[in-house]
Every structure is written in C-alpha cells, then in structure tokens.
Design a protein around this motif. Structure first.
Motif, PDB file in Angstrom:
ATOM      1  N   LEU A  92      30.802  22.050  50.245  1.00 52.83           N
ATOM      2  CA  LEU A  92      29.794  22.984  50.063  1.00 52.83           C
ATOM      3  C   LEU A  92      29.801  24.508  49.989  1.00 52.83           C
ATOM      4  O   LEU A  92      29.206  25.184  49.076  1.00 52.83           O
ATOM      5  N   LEU A 126      31.004  25.301  46.756  1.00 48.58           N
ATOM      6  CA  LEU A 126      29.885  25.540  45.808  1.00 48.58           C
ATOM      7  C   LEU A 126      29.170  26.529  45.914  1.00 48.58           C
ATOM      8  O   LEU A 126      28.521  27.143  44.819  1.00 48.58           O
ATOM      9  N   PHE A 127      28.951  27.082  46.966  1.00 45.15           N
ATOM     10  CA  PHE A 127      27.832  28.136  47.109  1.00 45.15           C
ATOM     11  C   PHE A 127      28.551  29.580  47.067  1.00 45.15           C
ATOM     12  O   PHE A 127      27.659  30.454  47.289  1.00 45.15           O
ATOM     13  N   ALA A 128      29.890  29.685  47.052  1.00 46.29           N
ATOM     14  CA  ALA A 128      30.503  30.848  46.962  1.00 46.29           C
ATOM     15  C   ALA A 128      30.329  31.601  45.489  1.00 46.29           C
ATOM     16  O   ALA A 128      31.279  32.311  45.044  1.00 46.29           O
ATOM     17  N   LYS A 129      29.283  31.363  44.785  1.00 50.75           N
ATOM     18  CA  LYS A 129      29.104  32.108  43.564  1.00 50.75           C
ATOM     19  C   LYS A 129      27.760  32.461  43.455  1.00 50.75           C
ATOM     20  O   LYS A 129      26.784  32.130  44.191  1.00 50.75           O
ATOM     21  N   LYS A 130      27.269  33.624  42.621  1.00 46.36           N
ATOM     22  CA  LYS A 130      26.089  33.849  42.622  1.00 46.36           C
ATOM     23  C   LYS A 130      25.275  32.851  41.479  1.00 46.36           C
ATOM     24  O   LYS A 130      25.894  32.727  40.505  1.00 46.36           O
ATOM     25  N   PHE A 131      24.307  32.483  41.566  1.00 45.30           N
ATOM     26  CA  PHE A 131      23.475  31.636  40.551  1.00 45.30           C
ATOM     27  C   PHE A 131      22.016  31.647  40.956  1.00 45.30           C
ATOM     28  O   PHE A 131      22.011  31.878  42.118  1.00 45.30           O
ATOM     29  N   ARG A 174      19.796  30.487  44.145  1.00 48.18           N
ATOM     30  CA  ARG A 174      20.960  30.187  45.437  1.00 48.18           C
ATOM     31  C   ARG A 174      20.360  30.317  46.694  1.00 48.18           C
ATOM     32  O   ARG A 174      20.542  29.403  47.697  1.00 48.18           O
ATOM     33  N   ILE A 190      18.092  27.236  47.634  1.00 57.24           N
ATOM     34  CA  ILE A 190      18.853  25.968  47.836  1.00 57.24           C
ATOM     35  C   ILE A 190      19.678  25.885  48.906  1.00 57.24           C
ATOM     36  O   ILE A 190      19.854  24.786  50.001  1.00 57.24           O
ATOM     37  N   LEU A 191      20.152  27.066  49.305  1.00 58.67           N
ATOM     38  CA  LEU A 191      21.082  27.320  50.663  1.00 58.67           C
ATOM     39  C   LEU A 191      19.992  26.853  51.712  1.00 58.67           C
ATOM     40  O   LEU A 191      20.509  26.380  52.791  1.00 58.67           O
ATOM     41  N   LEU A 202      31.883  29.741  54.336  1.00 59.17           N
ATOM     42  CA  LEU A 202      31.221  30.832  53.308  1.00 59.17           C
ATOM     43  C   LEU A 202      31.366  32.417  53.580  1.00 59.17           C
ATOM     44  O   LEU A 202      31.690  33.001  52.806  1.00 59.17           O
TER      45      LEU A 202
END
Lengths: 290, 362, 331
Positions: free
Chosen positions: C128, C131-136, C139, C142-143, C214
């Motif tokens: 997880l 998956l979340f270690a990017k900017k989108f 974000r 969803i987090l 994270l």
C-alpha cells in the motif's frame, strides 16, 4: 505530512494511479460500508439472500437503538442513550484529567530532565504497552476493596491512567520540537515561569494539544476490556453494550447491531478526518514523528 | 551604569569544560565581539551572562550588581537570538510590545515606543504579520526591535547575522552598528564571522576551547595577534606562518633560516630577547609582500603553484620546497604557474612568534 | 515564585508593592513561613520533579501499586471469589504455570496468530505504501478511506467480521456459497478460525504499517533519486541503496510495535471466536482473562500476568532502543 505539497521524494503519477488506489480503497472501505448499509435495511432486506445492494432505506434500526415498543404500544428507552452518554462522559473526563497532568509532566520531562529521565519515561510507556488484562486483574481487586467498581469515579480514574502514558509521550514529542530559545527570550523579557508555560508554550501547541486530546478520546471511546470488567449497569459504555447485544445467542438483530455500530463510528470518522496530519505520531504514541 | 564584568567565568558540563576562567569587562557604550570557531564556548559565555545557563564558577556583574543566581528576568538584559526566537503566535507589533507589557508599562507608552522603534527599523509595513509570514531580513529586524524597544542594562547578540544572505548581512551590519551607537549600552555580540567582528566591534575577544586567547581592538587583533591561533584565525586569506630558525638579530633586522633559504627581515626589536639559534615562527600576511625583480638578502624565492583570481586581486599559492605560502598580488600582474618570484616583505609587517607560539613584541 | 513575579513587575508596580508590604507588617511572620515553603518548593532545581509528580502519583496509585500488590498475591494462595485470607505459596504458582502444558499451548496459539498477522500486515502495508508514494489526484481522499479501519474499535471490527463470517447470512459466506455452492463455516475449524482472526486484525492494522513505511518513503530526498538517475542505477539498485535505508528503521519499528500490540490481542478474539472452536484460538490474553474472571484462579492468573509483563517489557525496551537509535541517526 503526507498531504503537504512540498513532500520530498514524491513523484507525480497520473489518474491511472488514482484508479488503482481507488479500487484498493474501496475494497478496504467495503466492510465499513456494508455495515452502514445494513443499518438502513429493514429486517426483511437485511436477511435477504442474495444480499440486496439496492433497497428502500429505513430509519427503523436507529429508532430501535434508543426505544423499544412495548406490547401496549408505549415507547420505552432502551438504555442505549445512557450508554452513549457514559461513553462520552467517561472518555471526556478521563482524557481531560490525563491531558492536564500529562502535559505538565511532558513539559517537565522535556525542559527539566530529572536524573533517570529516560527510566521514568520508559516505565510510563510500559504501563501503556502492557496487555490490559495484566493491568486489570490487580485494579479489579483494588476496586472491589475500595468500592470503586461500577462507579463513574472508578472508570474515569482508570481512563485517566489509561491515557496518561499516551498524553505524556505525545506532548513530550511536541514540546521537544519547540525551540527553547523562544522560552528563553520570554524569560529575558521579564516573564515569570508560569507565564512562560501558559503564554509562550501552550499557544504554540494548541494544534498538538487538540490532536492528543482527540486521539486519546478515540482510544478511550473504543476501549472495551476495562469497561467490560469495571462498569456496572448504570455506567456501561457502548462497546460493552455492543458486545452484549452480540452475546444474546437467540437471534442477533443484525440491523440493530449495525445501527449501533454506525452511530458509534460517526465520531471516529469525524476525528480521523481532523487528525490526518497527526495520525502517524498518534498511533505510535509520539515515538515516530516523521 | 550599563556595564558588564565577568570574572573567572567557568562552565562545566559533566567532564567537559566548555568555558574556562574567562575575564571580560565591557564598558557602557562599548561593543565587544566574542569571536571563535564553533564549539569554542562563546555562546555558552553569552548565555551565562544572560542567566540562561548557571555558572559553574566565577562571577557575573551587570550594572555593577552581582548577578550569580539571579534569574534572566531579574538581570534586565535584552538578547537577540541566532534563530530570532520570535513568539510564533504573536504578530510583529505584539512581539515588540511583549517585553514592555511584562514591565507593566501603560498602553499609551507601549504604543508610542513600539511605533518609534518600528519606524527606526522600517517595520511599520509588517506590524500585523505573524513571524511565519516574514522574510529572513524582516525577522532579524523584528528580533532587534524587540531587544531595543526596552531600556535594558545591556544587549546580547547571538550570531545575529548568520542566517542572512551576503547582501542583507552587509546592510544589517551597518544598521545594527548605527543603532548600538545611539544607545550607549554595554553590548556583547557572539559571532564566528571575523568580518562581522572586525566591522562591528570596539573590541574583539578571540576564544578557543573555552579560553580567551586575546582581547583587543580590531586593529590590534589584526596587526598584532597575540599568538599563532589568533594569527591564523584572523584575516583572509590567512597569514603565512613559516617554521624558521632565528640565527641573528642586529639593528632591528633578524636573520632567519627558512627551509631552504635565508632571509634578513625587519622585525620588532623585542626579538633581541630571543636566543640566536632558537625555533621561531615567522608570520607574514599574504598582502604584506611585494614582488621584486631580483633576489636579495631580504627576499624569499618561491614557485607559483596555483593561481586564483579574486577579482580586484589575485591569490597565488606558492611553494618553497615543502613550505606552502599564500601571496596576494594586484590584478594587473601577469604570472604563470611554475614561475619563480622573489618576494620582499613590506616594512614592519613581519611578526615573530616564539617557541611557545606567543607573539614577540615590545 | 514570589521573587520571580515581583521582579517581573518592575516600575510603578514595584513601588505599590512596597507600600503594601509596609501596611501588612502584622501578617509578616506567617507570610514569611509560607514564602519560605514556596521558595523551597519552586526552586528551579525541583521544577522537573514538581511538574512530573502528579503524573507519577496517578500512575503509582492506579497502575504500579496494584501491580505490585498482585505481584505479591502471586506468591499466595488466594481466590478473588472467596474472601479467605491468603496463605503463603512461594513460587508454587509460577512453577505451576510454567509446567502447565495448556499455558504453552496458548503461547503457541498466540505466536501463530502474531506471526501470521504481523507478516500479512507487513506485506500488505508495504505494498500500500508503495502505491501511495506518488502524487496523484484524489490521493488524500483515498488515503483517508484506507486509514479509517485503524481508528475503529476492536469490538466494532470484531462484530463486523463475526457478521461477515456468519454461515447463512454473512456476506463473505454468501459469496463463498455463490461461487462454490457449499456452505462456508470458517470459524468451525482451528485454522479457519485463526484465519478469520488474522484477516480482521490485518485489515485493521495494515494501514498502520503503511503509514510508517510511507513516512520513510516520502522522507527520501529528491536529490538522491536524481543522483541515482544520473549514475544510471537500475531500479533495484536504486531501491536498495536509496529507498530502503530510509525505510528500514521505520519498518523495524512497525514490526515491533505490531508484535507488542498483537501479542495482547483480546477483544477481536473474544468477539469473533471467544477462543473457539473448543480452545483452539484461545490467545494468552483470553486465557488469562478466563482464568481470572471465569475460574477465579487469582494467584495463578497473577503469576501468568507477570510472565506476560516480562515479555512486554523486553519488547518495549527493544522498541525504544530502535526509536532512540533512529532519532540519534536523524539529528
């Protein structure tokens, strides 16, 4: 910290990543969603196979949480209202007490280290890390001797103790981040020590205090074992009532239980949203900041 | 009287002695800079004067009153911190009013004083902002304003300019000096930047490892450093310190044996007191040389190793055998690496340090 | 404190103070004594102790004293259900507990649940986090969805999953029925019940591991990635030399923290399986609970409690050791 624009080490990804994580997020959230959905179902809808995703929502379950209708047709309170009050009151009072005492202690540990400072802090953390069952046996015995069992004072003191370690560690981590120069500047400006604490330190820590308080409230709100063993009929909290509703072996009322849980979760959602920037520090008792 | 006197000031942290037996006296209206490399105990000294650190030994007098054991607020000193230490939850105006409020001054008095200082430091535009919303230069000025808004016994500055960029630093240096001139209070400035010390101080105290190495005016510190440490620490590029043997002293001139050559050079006549044949250190600043056409008995010959143009001047790294020397020459002079130059020391610019590293001086 | 305050109130105020002082000469002696006491109490040397005392007092009364008391009880014959005076027993109960095969069986059950659950959390949590270690876009929202389970009550989570596993109406059982045509009775077998507990616990706590990992991932400075790119590092090399060093400390903390927490797992087990079927999912915490509050074997449960306490102290010490190491490394 995960939400700030200037996060380091974070690179751009596009909408495709939103899609993937969105699906994962939905899977993760599904259990909660399903319970909330169930809370709005009538008994027939709730027991339908296959389960219904679309139905006419009903508030019956929420009504039934607080009132039941007798054979004569009167509305009688179920006691759940009291249990919600108890949960709020016991958690609120316990947390307030812990926060006041804990903040003072944290200030002491951070600014005026004692000989054996780390040992004290370790012992304090250990009291929190212990399995609640280990702590509860002696307290149960003590409460029986002193007659505190089943009283508000008993459960409030217990919750103050339960939150003290957390408050001390969290607040210490916040105090450690403050620049002591600011306090020294205030001393040189001719302010006494009490004012340094209240006028200089505390205003800088309002966010931290709020985060600690709210975190402690949630942890206490969720607490089960202490409440199970040390509350009486009048001081029972929601988690205990929930477990008891589960324990009735003859036909658990799923809809009703779902409604209780849904009501119980509302403050948790609100708080999780408010705390997002302090979650990491909170769940690790202030030992990991970033 | 606004003065500061410290006697035998000592601070021990466990086994570590951070400050050892410091004696200083700062008169009213005088600016003293505590200058030294990081970790030399200068900030600890300042904090002991402020009362933020307890003394292990020795006495602190402010305005002729013994201050040992007194709290910072009882000492009535104003301090500007390295990281400014502005109250983050208060606006600029409230920050400046804070020390006056603590003195229970009337609101009218506070207002007029704050306005007056704000005008002097060009802060009127930002009075309602919070510290977070200020630039570095503004923060610095607010910190100074908060100190000068009161009428304290003395002023203390801890690395006041270290966080500013080069241009801002130059302006603030002037501004602070100007403000201090008008106040006639005893002032101590801690800095690791010699330029800051040389420009702002009436006197400089050079510190190393908790000891005061020398206290003197900027001019004296530069021209007559008391020992090898001060000589090497003050001045950029730093002074050439050449190991040498004194062979003879006659008529104000010393004959000195360097590694591979001899030189006859003008020195202070106290050198007479040193036995011929003893080990000394010859100190000559890089700008004290002039390049001459031919070798003579008063010249040193060395080879150009590296050329560093510095704008107005050119810095030459030169080698004489194993000995490295730094020489600053005019921009117009054309040299190439490998070239041998003959260097003559300008009159009365050469210093002799004895075997213990102390300057030999009458 | 009085001397500090008076010095703070300089100027006019000081003068009025002096006038008051002259007026109140009659009360002087009592005041002097009080002042001397305050002066002693508020001495800067005592300030740390003074601030910390209320907290230590509360902990002592509500936690440490009861613990010591029950520690004493573990050396006596005593039953909380009867009020017979305790008789000295020495190490009898410790010997009994340590020699009891049931205790070792419960330890094994606990160990199985801890290792399975922590491992699952670690794998899912790290995935997880990656998956979340990017900017989108979205974000943050969803987090929040993923972080919610962590904030829920164990009891609520227990109730959820108990409902989901319910053989006829439970959503998971119905889904299983739909695809396989058989009724699912997950909680009827030992390993099924353990799986049921592990799924609930891992669902709840893998976001915790994600949060820590994270934190490590976003703390990697951009320039290191840039340097790795310039040096033409392969993705694996980049992970090994740039990313992992920033994550490993937090990963270790996550594992230790979750081990301590899962070790004391009670609520979820109590709600979902109540230790069943039989006693096959009875964790050590549930066992102590039943020994103390169903069979009222007070001394024996106290003795076992102290063995747990010892384990937790060792683990907590280890945890803090790594916390300090990390903090020192950072500064």
């Amino acid at each position: 910290m995960f939400f700030k624009k200037k996060d380091r080490g974070i690179r751009e990804a596009g909408w495709d990543r939103t899609l993937i994580t969105g699906v994962v997020g939905m899977v993760y959230f599904a259990p909660v969603f399903w319970i909330i959905l169930n809370a709005f179902k009538t008994r027939q809808d709730g027991l339908a196979t296959p389960p219904k995703l679309f139905f006419t929502p009903s508030m019956d379950n929420f009504f039934n949480v607080f009132y039941r209708i007798t054979d004569a047709g009167d509305h009688v309170a179920t006691g759940m209202g009291l249990y919600f009050f108890n949960s709020i009151f016991a958690a609120g009072a316990g947390v307030l007490l812990a926060l006041v005492i804990g903040t003072l202690a944290a200030y002491g540990f951070s600014r005026y280290p004692l000989r054996g400072n780390d040992t004290y802090l370790f012992v304090i953390l250990t009291t929190r890390m212990l399995p609640p069952i280990v702590v509860i046996i002696p307290i149960f015995l003590m409460f029986r001797v002193t007659g505190l069992s089943g009283s508000y004072i008993g459960i409030i003191l217990l919750y103050a103790m339960f939150n003290l370690a957390f408050s001390v560690w969290m607040m210490k981590s916040f105090f450690d981040e403050l620049s002591t120069d600011v306090e020294d500047a205030a001393r040189l400006d001719g302010i006494n020590e009490i004012k340094v604490f209240f006028k200089i330190c505390i205003p800088q820590l309002t966010a931290g205090l709020a985060a600690t308080a709210v975190f402690a409230l949630i942890l206490t709100w969720n607490e089960f074992l202490f409440a199970l063993l040390l509350t009486g009929n009048d001081t029972r909290t929601v988690p205990v009532a929930m477990a008891r509703a589960m324990g009735g072996q003859l036909g658990v009322d799923y809809g009703l239980l779902s409604a209780i849980i849904t009501l119980f979760l509302i403050p948790v959602f609100v708080v999780t949203y408010m705390l997002q920037n302090h979650l990491l520090r909170g769940v690790t008792f202030g030992t990991v900041k970033k | 009287m606004s003065n500061i006197r410290v006697q035998n000031l000592t601070k021990r942290f466990g086994d570590l002695t951070a400050v050892s037996g410091v004696d200083l006296e700062i008169k009213a209206g005088e600016v003293l800079c505590l200058l030294g490399p990081s970790g030399c105990g200068k900030t600890t000294t300042l904090r002991m004067i402020a009362g933020l650190e307890q003394v292990s030994d020795g006495d602190v007098y402010i305005a002729d009153e013994k201050m040992n054991g007194k709290t910072p607020s009882q000492r009535d000193v104003a301090m500007v911190f390295q990281f400014y230490a502005l109250y983050p939850t208060l606006t600029v105006a409230e920050n400046m009013a804070f020390p006056l409020r603590a003195e229970k001054k009337s609101e009218a008095e506070i207002n007029s004083r704050v306005q007056e200082v704000a005008r002097a430091l060009a802060l009127t535009e930002v009075m309602e902002r919070l510290p977070d919303q200020l630039g570095e230069g503004e923060k610095q000025r607010v910190a100074v304003a908060r100190a000068v808004v009161r009428d304290p016994n003395c002023f203390l500055f801890d690395e006041p300019l270290s966080r500013l960029d080069v241009t801002l630093r130059q302006t603030m240096r002037g501004e602070i000096k100007e403000i201090l001139n008008g106040l006639s209070k005893a002032t101590v400035i801690v800095t690791h930047d010699q330029l800051e010390a040389l420009t702002m101080a009436d006197r400089i105290a050079v510190m190393r490892d908790g000891y005061i190495e020398q206290v003197a005016t900027p001019h004296d510190i530069f021209t007559r450093p008391a020992n090898l440490f001060v000589a090497g620490f003050i001045g950029t590029p730093s002074m050439n310190l050449l190991e040498a043997t004194l062979t003879k002293f006659q008529d104000g001139k010393a004959s000195i044996d360097l590694d591979s050559q001899k030189i006859l050079i003008d020195v202070d006549k106290a050198v007479e007191g040193i036995d011929a044949g003893s080990q000394v250190t010859l100190g000559i600043r890089p700008r004290a040389f002039q390049v001459v056409d031919a070798a003579g008995e008063d010249t040193i010959s060395a080879t150009v190793d590296l050329i560093e143009p510095m704008g107005a001047e050119t810095l030459l790294h030169m080698m004489d055998g194993e000995t490295e020397m730094r020489v600053v020459v005019g921009r117009e002079m054309k040299v190439h690496t490998g070239e041998t130059l003959h260097l003559q020391c300008k009159p009365s610019q050469a210093l002799i340090f004895d075997g213990n590293g102390q300057l030999v001086l009458t | 404190m009085s001397n500090i305050i008076s010095s703070a109130l300089r100027g006019q105020f000081r003068q009025t103070n002096e006038v008051e002082k002259q007026q109140s000469t009659t009360q002087q002696t009592g005041k002097v004594q009080m002042n001397a006491f305050y002066k002693w109490l508020l001495d800067p040397k005592r300030r740390g102790a003074l601030l910390v005392t209320p907290a230590v007092l509360l902990l002592f009364v509500m936690n440490i004293f009861p613990l010591m008391w029950s520690f004493g009880l573990s050396f006596f014959h005593f039953k909380a259900s009867s009020m017979k005076p305790p008789r000295f027993a020495g190490f009898y109960y410790y010997e009994k507990v340590l020699a009891d095969p049931v205790v070792w069986d419960r330890f094994q059950t606990t160990a199985a649940i801890v290792s399975l659950s922590v491992l699952t959390q670690l794998v899912i949590g790290s995935a997880l986090a990656l998956l979340f270690a990017k900017k989108f876009p979205l974000r943050r929202e969803i987090l929040m969805m993923i972080l919610t389970p962590m904030m829920l009550s164990f009891v609520a989570v227990g109730v959820f999953f108990k409902l989901f596993y319910e053989p006829t109406f439970g959503i998971i059982s119905q889904a299983y029925m739909y695809f396989s045509g058989e009724t699912m009775t997950l909680l009827a077998t030992k390993w099924g019940a353990i799986a049921g507990i592990v799924i609930a616990d891992a669902w709840m706590w893998s976001p915790f591991v994600m949060l820590l990992v994270l934190a490590g991932l976003v703390s990697v400075p951009d320039y290191l990635y840039e340097a790795a790119d310039v040096d033409r590092a392969t993705p694996w090399e980049r992970f090994k030399t740039v990313t992992f060093p920033y994550v490993k400390g937090l990963l270790l903390l996550a594992v230790l923290f979750r081990t301590i927490e899962t070790f004391k797992l009670f609520d979820i087990v109590y709600i979902i399986t109540a230790g069943g079927p039989g006693t096959s999912t009875e964790t050590i915490a549930v066992y102590v609970y039943r020994m103390a509050f169903q069979f009222f074997k007070t001394s024996q449960s106290s003795a076992l409690s102290y063995i747990l306490l010892f384990v937790v102290i060792v683990l907590t010490n280890l945890y803090l050791y790594f916390v300090n190491q990390r903090n020192e490394g950072a500064s």
